[in-house]
Enzyme design. Structure first.
Site, mmCIF file in Angstrom:
data_model
loop_
_atom_site.group_PDB
_atom_site.id
_atom_site.type_symbol
_atom_site.label_atom_id
_atom_site.label_comp_id
_atom_site.label_asym_id
_atom_site.label_seq_id
_atom_site.Cartn_x
_atom_site.Cartn_y
_atom_site.Cartn_z
ATOM 1 N N ASP A 168 -9.100 6.926 -0.749
ATOM 2 C CA ASP A 168 -8.393 7.160 -2.008
ATOM 3 C C ASP A 168 -8.685 5.980 -2.922
ATOM 4 O O ASP A 168 -9.659 5.267 -2.701
ATOM 5 C CB ASP A 168 -6.890 7.376 -1.782
ATOM 6 C CG ASP A 168 -6.272 8.304 -2.826
ATOM 7 O OD1 ASP A 168 -6.346 7.963 -4.025
ATOM 8 O OD2 ASP A 168 -5.718 9.355 -2.469
ATOM 9 N N HIS A 184 -11.841 6.631 -3.962
ATOM 10 C CA HIS A 184 -11.821 7.288 -5.265
ATOM 11 C C HIS A 184 -12.093 6.325 -6.408
ATOM 12 O O HIS A 184 -11.928 6.691 -7.571
ATOM 13 C CB HIS A 184 -10.478 7.994 -5.482
ATOM 14 C CG HIS A 184 -10.255 9.147 -4.559
ATOM 15 N ND1 HIS A 184 -9.088 9.897 -4.564
ATOM 16 C CD2 HIS A 184 -11.033 9.695 -3.593
ATOM 17 C CE1 HIS A 184 -9.164 10.850 -3.638
ATOM 18 N NE2 HIS A 184 -10.335 10.744 -3.037
#
Length: 363
Positions: free
Chosen positions: A202, A224
């Site tokens: 993430d 991410h």
């Protein structure tokens, strides 16, 4: 003679009474704890705390909140945690002028595989957050080696906190790890994160609110990317005076990102992305989107959150062929005063859906 003896006795008794009056005891110089319970009960009794091979029981926090000013905390050996479905955190530290560090060869292992189910915080098993640095003010966290967080790593709500040379390695969670953000920053000021090495699934960095925040010399792999936001929908919806620089983002969904919440209000201002190198990006190299609702983009931007005085300087690198180089989706009039210099992202598609791009930027 009797009067003299009485005076001597009275003086002696008086001295004894004075000596018996309790005085404030200074904390011992150092203590070594081998259990979470002992650390919690004895944490204010010493100025240097060594945590030696602690096995934190299931469903409990390694509680180092409310430390005396100036305390040093040293993680030694391997710190581990019992398994239970709960919210966490597994570790919590607070205080002023605190130094958190580790001994040579130490590691903190969350053994997140026991919780990983591909759903993160969106369902499945309830997973504990890892490390709360809340009200850890005028303090430092240095050199920690952290492995396998069940979900989010650091939750930061502090003022004047320096985090240096910390590694968060969730590479074992490539298949089933999710929402394993490394550094989530909110309602904080003067946060400096330098030299972080992150392998996760993430955001490497997510700043939801706060000011005077820097992230530099970072390496982000597998997640991410470097994010502002999502901003909006909270009690504090201002991000300002942020510099993210001299960092690499590789093998990640996104490179650099600003995301704001649909139909919310707030401010993102004076944010700089400088000297960021990208490679192996699978979704977007550079993305600004003002359409987030319930954690997902809607494709319809709103302009309640102003995104102004933004600098993209020497953001360079490559994305995969089916990814998009740059995508900017702003509300009407809400993205202004951007500086765009030396941005070169190649290898992917050119978006045809950009809207309301600030003057000077290119999509």
């Amino acid at each position: 003679m009797q009067l003299l003896q009485s005076s001597v006795i009275a003086a002696t008794v008086g001295a004894a009474l004075v000596a018996a009056v309790p005085v404030e005891l200074k904390a011992r110089d150092s203590c070594t704890f081998t259990s979470a319970a002992d650390a919690k009960s004895g944490k204010t009794s010493c100025s240097t705390i060594t945590l030696s091979n602690i096995e934190v029981p299931a469903g409990e926090t390694l509680d180092l909140t409310g430390l005396n000013d100036g305390t040093t905390v040293i993680f030694s050996g391997e710190t581990t945690f019992g398994y239970k479905e709960w919210e966490g955190p597994l570790i919590s530290v607070s205080g002023t002028n605190i130094k958190v560090q580790q001994a040579s060869g130490a590691k903190i292992d969350g053994d997140g595989s026991r919780w990983w189910d591909g759903k993160g915080g969106n369902g499945g098993k309830t997973k504990p957050k890892f490390f709360y640095a809340h009200k850890l003010d005028s303090s430092s966290i240095t050199g920690l080696q952290i492995y396998n967080t069940p979900v989010q790593g650091f939750s930061i709500q502090s003022d004047n906190l320096n985090i240096t040379d910390v590694t968060i390695d969730n590479s074992a969670g490539t298949a089933e790890g999710h929402n394993t953000d490394a550094f989530d920053v909110g309602s904080s000021t003067y946060i400096n994160i330098d030299g972080a090495t992150v392998y996760n699934q993430d955001d490497c960095l997510a700043i939801n609110s706060g000011s005077h925040i820097t992230f530099t010399n970072g390496y982000c792999d597998g997640g991410h990317g470097l994010s502002i936001g999502s901003v909006g929908g909270r009690s504090d919806n201002t991000v300002e005076d942020v510099t993210i620089s001299n960092s690499k983002v590789v093998n990640s969904q996104n490179g650099v990102r600003i995301k704001t919440v649909y139909d919310a209000t707030g401010t993102v201002s004076n944010v700089k992305f400088e000297d960021i190198t990208l490679s192996g990006i699978t979704k977007y190299g550079l993305i600004v989107e003002q359409d987030y609702e319930n954690g997902s983009p809607t494709g319809t931007p709103t302009n309640g959150i102003k995104v102004s005085d933004i600098t993209f300087d020497k953001v360079t690198g490559t994305v995969e062929s089916d990814a998009t180089d740059i995508y900017i989706l702003c509300g009407s009039g809400s993205c202004t005063d951007w500086t765009w210099s030396g941005v070169s992202i190649t290898g992917g598609k050119t978006s045809s859906k950009c809207e309301n791009v600030s003057t000077g930027a290119s999509c």
